[in-house]
Design a protein around this motif. Sequence first.
Motif, PDB file in Angstrom:
ATOM      1  N   GLU A 129     -24.420  37.176  11.993  1.00 30.90           N
ATOM      2  CA  GLU A 129     -23.959  38.575  12.122  1.00 30.90           C
ATOM      3  C   GLU A 129     -23.725  39.042  10.626  1.00 30.90           C
ATOM      4  O   GLU A 129     -23.670  40.058  10.218  1.00 30.90           O
ATOM      5  N   VAL A 130     -22.769  37.976  10.212  1.00 34.06           N
ATOM      6  CA  VAL A 130     -22.314  38.397   8.733  1.00 34.06           C
ATOM      7  C   VAL A 130     -23.437  38.260   7.870  1.00 34.06           C
ATOM      8  O   VAL A 130     -23.677  39.107   6.853  1.00 34.06           O
ATOM      9  N   ASN A 162     -26.300  39.349   8.199  1.00 35.59           N
ATOM     10  CA  ASN A 162     -26.933  40.852   8.560  1.00 35.59           C
ATOM     11  C   ASN A 162     -26.135  41.928   7.884  1.00 35.59           C
ATOM     12  O   ASN A 162     -26.724  42.535   7.071  1.00 35.59           O
ATOM     13  N   VAL A 163     -24.799  41.649   7.724  1.00 33.31           N
ATOM     14  CA  VAL A 163     -24.183  42.728   7.042  1.00 33.31           C
ATOM     15  C   VAL A 163     -24.442  42.688   5.438  1.00 33.31           C
ATOM     16  O   VAL A 163     -24.232  44.074   4.880  1.00 33.31           O
ATOM     17  N   PHE A 164     -24.572  41.568   4.962  1.00 37.35           N
ATOM     18  CA  PHE A 164     -24.952  41.562   3.526  1.00 37.35           C
ATOM     19  C   PHE A 164     -26.178  42.488   3.345  1.00 37.35           C
ATOM     20  O   PHE A 164     -26.114  43.331   2.159  1.00 37.35           O
ATOM     21  N   LEU A 165     -26.957  42.468   4.290  1.00 38.40           N
ATOM     22  CA  LEU A 165     -28.278  43.355   3.775  1.00 38.40           C
ATOM     23  C   LEU A 165     -27.697  45.080   4.007  1.00 38.40           C
ATOM     24  O   LEU A 165     -28.214  45.798   3.401  1.00 38.40           O
TER      25      LEU A 165
END
Lengths: 445, 336
Positions: free
Chosen positions: B57-58, B60-63
């Motif tokens: 999940e982390v 994905n948050v970068f994107l």
Amino acid sequence: MLFEDPVFGSRMLTLLTLSFHVIFATLGVGIPLMIMIAQWVGIKKDDLHYIMMARRWARGFVVLVAVGVVTGTAIGLQLALLWPNFMELAGHVIALPLFMEVFAFFFEAIFLGIYLYTWDRFENQRKHLLLLVPVAIGAAMSAFFITTVNGFMNAPSGFDIVNGQMSGVNPLAAMFNVATPTKVAHVISTAFMASAFILAAVAAFQLIRGSNHAYHRKALHLTMKIGLVFAVATALIGDFSGKYLAEHQPEKLAAAEWHFETEAEAPLVLFGFVDDDQNVSYGLEIPYALSILSHNDPFAEVTGLNEFPEEERPPLFIHYFFDIMVSIGTGLMAFSFLYWFGTRFNWSFVRANWFRWLIVFSGPLAMLGIESGWWMAEFGRQPWILRGIMTVDEAATQSDYVGLMFVLFAGLYFILGVGVVVVLRKMFKGNDVSVELGEQDGDQR
Amino acid sequence: MSYEIIGMAVLWTFLFGYVIVASIDFGAGFFNAYSLLTGKQHILTKIIQRYLSPVWEVTNVFLVFFFVGIMGFFPSTAFYYGSILLIPVSISIILLAIRGSYYAFETYGAKGHRGYAFMYGASGLLLPASLSVVLTISEGGFVSITDSGPVLDFVALFTSPLTWSIVILSVIAVMYISSVFLTWYADRAGDLEATELLRKYALIWALPTIVTASGIIYELRSHNFDHYQSLLNLWWMFAISFILFVGSVWFIWKKRNYGTAFLLMVGQFAFAFYGYGISKYPYLLYPHLTVFDGVTNDAMAIALIIVFVAGLALLLPSLYLLMRLFLFNQSYIKGK
Ligand code: HDD
Ligand code: HEM
Ligand code: HEM
């Protein structure tokens, strides 16, 4: 080809994605609080059942979060893909809460990961519970931030337009627009309410299926009580939302109420039909109620829809969405009150199967309330994307492929929806509570 | 320093972060599927899943951070890129969605189907390809501005050798980055068999990485000569990148200091990535959009920067906690 018109296609794709996302977003905001309450009660009462509740809910929750994250990523990108002109304009003014939302997600994601993988690493359950606080706060903050963006679309503020050029931007004023207080409060309290009823529905269903384990009875009792509290809060805040509309977006309220002529002592019409000449038939009329909802005064004057130019009137079908939402809200409030009263005085009908079936239906109904509330609010903003400033037609992409994308995304959401159901069923079917509790007992003491 | 530069530097850094963490994730999925196919899953699957579980999940948050940030700092990118990217980005979203959800279904839910693992692996190859198309488009030559907005010339895009060399580089880089990282990870977990296998993968993908990267510089010469020129002006950054590359391959070859090898590899990509980014400055979409035209107003820029700093102050300690607990926690890595 489906959806020749890119504007219509974009609207429908946005409708599709958001309607799907909001299911998981709502649970993503609400369930952490439920887990927290259950774990806290468990620690307080030293009752393993509640701890197990927190544990099992958390396990199901991750699957929902995963879908919330991927559909949220989809809508975040689709805002730019489908509404490039809107995002360019709005980006100048309302980018701040969107950006902050990302930090809220980050925060939530990190602590959720830690919480899930550290159930057995802490001697002291309280410390483990502490890890959930940032998750719950992060989720509520993301609802807060995104709802301010939606509030801004309804009540744009924080900038001036001078000769078609934007100037004097104030990001904080844009975020804290007049729509923000009621909208945020209503969205968050409905998320808590709907999550409570969904979890109650699951517990009731287990009881109907014959598992008369104390675990399920405790779960049902806890969630119904939480549901009652937030149902009351929701109705109160919903009333404030009505007053907000009466003051700042009267055309939306008028369209939702089929209130055509400005008049005092306005009645509230429920359901019914309307014809092309604005005649309402078969509606259920509650005298004075609209004046009360709008201004807290049965004799107050309420602005009618005919005050607005024809091309700026929202579609009349939002009336049904409004009615569905309000009926569900008042209905569930009364229903959970009845449950609470019934258990207090030990009336036997609350344990009857037919009553438990009603509880099972309350979960999906609460979710339908969320959906209809959003459909009402969003269709009720038409034709504007930014009320009074930019219309939907001006905002949309001109790409010819929106219809195709609609089909692709509909397929994706179908697969995800089926996947969630299958996985959640598998997860809990072969994993009965009594068995799991036995195991826990064994290795804890 | 001006807001454009701060904004661009922050966003480019997050994009770089995404490139590294996502590559590890994409490649790991691919190796996992490949090992199923060749019957070696007993060696790899455990290592790979233990790393991926807490962090996907982390990643994905970068994107999300990157695309929300770029629309915040440079709202005009929404106008220029929004319409033309409808198809490639929608495809990426769908792949990401399949990946994220099935990954979660698989690990948290019931033990799933082999089919999921293959889908997961295949999406790890398709995603870098579909995401990297955005970089190709930004080189210019594929977009024309018409009355109804920007329009993308698909035929030109898909027949351009530049497109395909960037696609190939992105896929190969994914393999290389993730095998180097996983070699180190497996080594720390004390899993000799997995280390040996992953080390072999790392060595296999090393040479193709450098060859394709050089190929792109060559392609750029005929596609966008201005950009090629400014790349050459930064030749020293690419030289450092190459030296770091040689260093990391050497360590892996010698079977020692896998941690250092990984760091050198990150450095190698950092120099190349920033070299590429700096040489591209100030264009966001060649030649239509520069950072100066696209930047937001001062009030918003200041607000975003303040939030960014405050956000980091909140995040870095939490990220550190996550790393402490999972990535660098000996007993977790070893599966205790
Ligand atoms: C479980 C869901 C649910 C329930 C039971 C209710 N609502 Fe609601 N309502 C929502 C879920 C919702 C929502 C999904 O959260 C909305 C959509 C947009 C928004 O801001 O909140 C909303 C919007 C919304 C609005 C429009 C606000 C706007 O457009 O800015 C009004 C006037 C009300 N509600 C009023 C009520 C009243 C008087 C209720 C009486 C009980 C009620 N709601 C129950
Ligand atoms: C999550 C719950 C939500 C649901 C179910 C929902 C539903 C809808 C619906 C039905 C439409 C189509 C309206 C029409 O075209 O007639 C729409 C449009 C739109 N919504 Fe929402 N909405 C939600 C929340 C939000 C939020 C929080 C934002 C702001 C960030 C937002 C931004 C938009 C935009 C940009 C459009 C397209 C413009 C328009 O049609 O007016 N929505 N949404
Ligand atoms: C009122 C409606 C909305 C609420 C309450 C809401 C809330 C949430 C929550 C709680 C999550 C985290 C996933 C989870 O925990 O389940 C999430 C994910 C996400 N939402 Fe929404 N959201 C709403 C509408 C929107 C809209 C309109 C957008 C578009 C700008 C959006 C963008 C995102 C993104 C990008 C993610 C994924 C973030 C990640 O990668 O972690 N959401 N949303």
